[in-house]
Design an enzyme around this catalytic site. Structure first.
Site, PDB file in Angstrom:
ATOM      1  N   GLY A   1      45.919  43.197  33.637  1.00  0.00           N
ATOM      2  CA  GLY A   1      44.734  42.480  33.821  1.00  0.00           C
ATOM      3  C   GLY A   1      44.194  41.772  34.882  1.00  0.00           C
TER       4      GLY A   1
ATOM      5  N   LYS B   1      42.951  27.065  19.610  1.00  0.00           N
ATOM      6  CA  LYS B   1      41.993  25.783  20.544  1.00  0.00           C
ATOM      7  C   LYS B   1      40.762  26.207  21.126  1.00  0.00           C
ATOM      8  CE  LYS B   1      43.042  27.955  24.828  1.00  0.00           C
ATOM      9  NZ  LYS B   1      42.722  27.964  26.267  1.00  0.00           N
TER      10      LYS B   1
ATOM     11  N   PHE C   1      41.315  44.020  23.487  1.00  0.00           N
ATOM     12  CA  PHE C   1      41.708  45.461  24.038  1.00  0.00           C
ATOM     13  C   PHE C   1      43.234  45.639  24.150  1.00  0.00           C
ATOM     14  CE2 PHE C   1      37.825  43.774  26.677  1.00  0.00           C
ATOM     15  CZ  PHE C   1      36.959  44.547  25.972  1.00  0.00           C
TER      16      PHE C   1
ATOM     17  N   LYS D   1      45.012  35.118  24.386  1.00  0.00           N
ATOM     18  CA  LYS D   1      44.926  33.876  23.477  1.00  0.00           C
ATOM     19  C   LYS D   1      44.195  34.747  22.015  1.00  0.00           C
ATOM     20  CE  LYS D   1      45.963  30.637  26.422  1.00  0.00           C
ATOM     21  NZ  LYS D   1      46.043  31.524  27.599  1.00  0.00           N
TER      22      LYS D   1
ATOM     23  N   ARG E   1      34.865  28.709  28.813  1.00  0.00           N
ATOM     24  CA  ARG E   1      33.917  29.690  28.660  1.00  0.00           C
ATOM     25  C   ARG E   1      33.424  29.285  27.098  1.00  0.00           C
ATOM     26  NH1 ARG E   1      37.281  35.164  29.970  1.00  0.00           N
ATOM     27  NH2 ARG E   1      38.782  33.549  30.968  1.00  0.00           N
TER      28      ARG E   1
ATOM     29  N   GLY F   1      41.000  39.852  35.374  1.00  0.00           N
ATOM     30  CA  GLY F   1      39.943  39.018  34.989  1.00  0.00           C
ATOM     31  C   GLY F   1      40.185  37.773  35.866  1.00  0.00           C
ATOM     32  N   ASN F   2      39.525  36.701  35.787  1.00  0.00           N
ATOM     33  CA  ASN F   2      39.611  35.687  36.531  1.00  0.00           C
ATOM     34  C   ASN F   2      41.109  34.869  36.163  1.00  0.00           C
ATOM     35  OD1 ASN F   2      39.153  34.413  34.066  1.00  0.00           O
ATOM     36  ND2 ASN F   2      37.769  32.718  35.021  1.00  0.00           N
TER      37      ASN F   2
END
Length: 401
Positions: A40, A244, A128, A151, A309, A42-43
């Site tokens: 992975g 959460k 994914f 998550k 996000r 992403g950020n």
């Protein structure tokens, strides 16, 4: 003294305190240094890869220096993203303006990234995970261990399953979890924060220096700016980390409606109660104290509901009337708001198990997101929450009932 100086001083004091008192930070060596790979980019994936690569470079007695990071290949102005990362040592799309260690190597080949790894860190949008794990079957070391930073849940005919358990089931390797009050940009900028790693030592543990244990995981993830507590409650931190995001959508709705901090606090209060209830009802092995003592619990809930996000997407939904899917495309630069997926999965499970009435906030978030229920109805949808049942749940745990 400026606030920044005070914060740095506090971090230094905490770091020194941990060096003196935490035996898990004592010197650890491995018979054969462990190879670490990250799936992975992403950020958050890139941020965790940065943390890990800094530690592997500093600890050759424990880890191989090179860390491979799997990158879903895409073109940035005609150049492959992996090539840009390896040349500029920055992830210009998902984590711009953050320098990455030169021992972190981006690789668009999933199997090449993971086939020799002793520790695999999963950090992709959880929808994914299935297709990624399917590609890895039979292609990795059977002795590998894993940590999931994902998550969410895997919901199927047999019920709701932790993603760490899904990895273990599909790949046959022990998998723990990492979760905490960790907004990726702040960790990437090395602003002090803390996290929780949960890992269950498996029955086939090979012994000190031969296998991954709590001390090794502490050495892998702990940095002066990123403090780590390692526990064994994988279920607890996984549940808190997934749910959460659903609560954060609720906070985003009331924020977008302009209802202020009082309303957001009410959503968080109700949400924490439902998180604890969900854990006790469906994962009785989880520990109530994890939710209020660990960074992965209430601290993560507060941080996520203050920004991130999911709040951004829900706020924009409230302001524009657009769907969550459309807002996600409009403002997240190719990333995901995991609460949108998780609230649907949770609804599916609660509906099939006949428990939707026990979780009015989770159900309200789903109904608003997918069934076009007006956001202004949110207070009336959750006002009948049975506080006594949540209190009884906590009390029964403490009494051992």
């Amino acid at each position: 003294m400026a606030a920044t100086d005070r914060l740095n001083q506090t971090s230094d004091i905490l770091s020194q305190s941990m060096k003196k008192t935490d035996s898990s930070m004592s010197v650890v060596t491995a018979e054969n240094p462990y190879k670490v790979s990250v799936v992975g980019s992403g950020n958050w994936g890139t941020t965790i890869a940065k943390v890990v690569a800094e530690n592997t470079k500093e600890k050759p007695e424990l880890f191989q220096e090179r860390v491979d990071m799997w990158v879903f290949e895409e073109q940035i102005d005609g150049t492959p993203l992996a090539q840009i990362i390896n040349t500029k040592h920055q992830n210009v799309k998902y984590l711009p303006n953050i320098d990455l260690p030169d021992n972190l190597v981006a690789n668009p080949d999933l199997i090449a990234t993971t086939k020799d790894a002793d520790v695999i860190v999963f950090n992709v949008p959880h929808q994914f995970l299935g297709r990624i794990v399917a590609q890895m079957k039979g292609q990795i070391k059977p002795t590998a261990r894993a940590v999931s930073c994902l998550k969410g849940f895997e919901v199927g005919p047999k019920g709701v399953q932790l993603l760490s358990d899904y990895v273990t089931q599909e790949l046959g390797i022990e998998c723990g979890a990492l979760s905490g009050a960790n907004l990726a940009p702040e960790v990437a900028k090395e602003h002090w924060s803390e996290t929780t790693v949960a890992y269950h030592i498996p029955d086939d543990f090979k012994g000190d220096g031969k296998d991954i244990d709590h001390r090794v995981l502490k050495q892998l993830f702990h940095r002066p700016y990123f403090h780590v507590n390692v526990i064994d409650d994988v279920a607890g931190i996984s549940i808190a980390g997934a749910l959460k995001n659903v609560v954060a959508l609720g906070c985003g709705f009331v924020t977008g409606l302009g209802w202020g901090n009082n309303a957001a606090a009410a959503i968080q209060r109700v949400g924490l109660g439902e998180i604890i209830k969900f854990g006790r009802m469906f994962f009785p092995e989880s520990k109530v104290e994890t939710y209020y003592q660990e960074s992965a619990g209430v601290a993560d809930l507060i941080t996520t509901c203050s920004g991130g996000r999911n709040v951004r997407v829900a706020t924009e939904m409230a302001k524009t009337g657009k769907s969550g899917e459309q807002v996600e495309k409009d403002i997240l630069n190719g990333q995901s708001a995991q609460g949108l997926v998780t609230c649907k999965e949770v609804h599916q499970w609660l509906e099939s198990s006949g428990n939707t009435e026990d979780f009015p906030l989770f159900e309200a978030v789903y109904q608003i997101t997918y069934e076009n229920v007006p956001m202004k109805e949110l207070p009336s949808m959750i006002e009948e929450l049975d506080i006594d049942s949540t209190s009884k749940c906590v009390l029964s745990y403490k009494m051992g009932l």
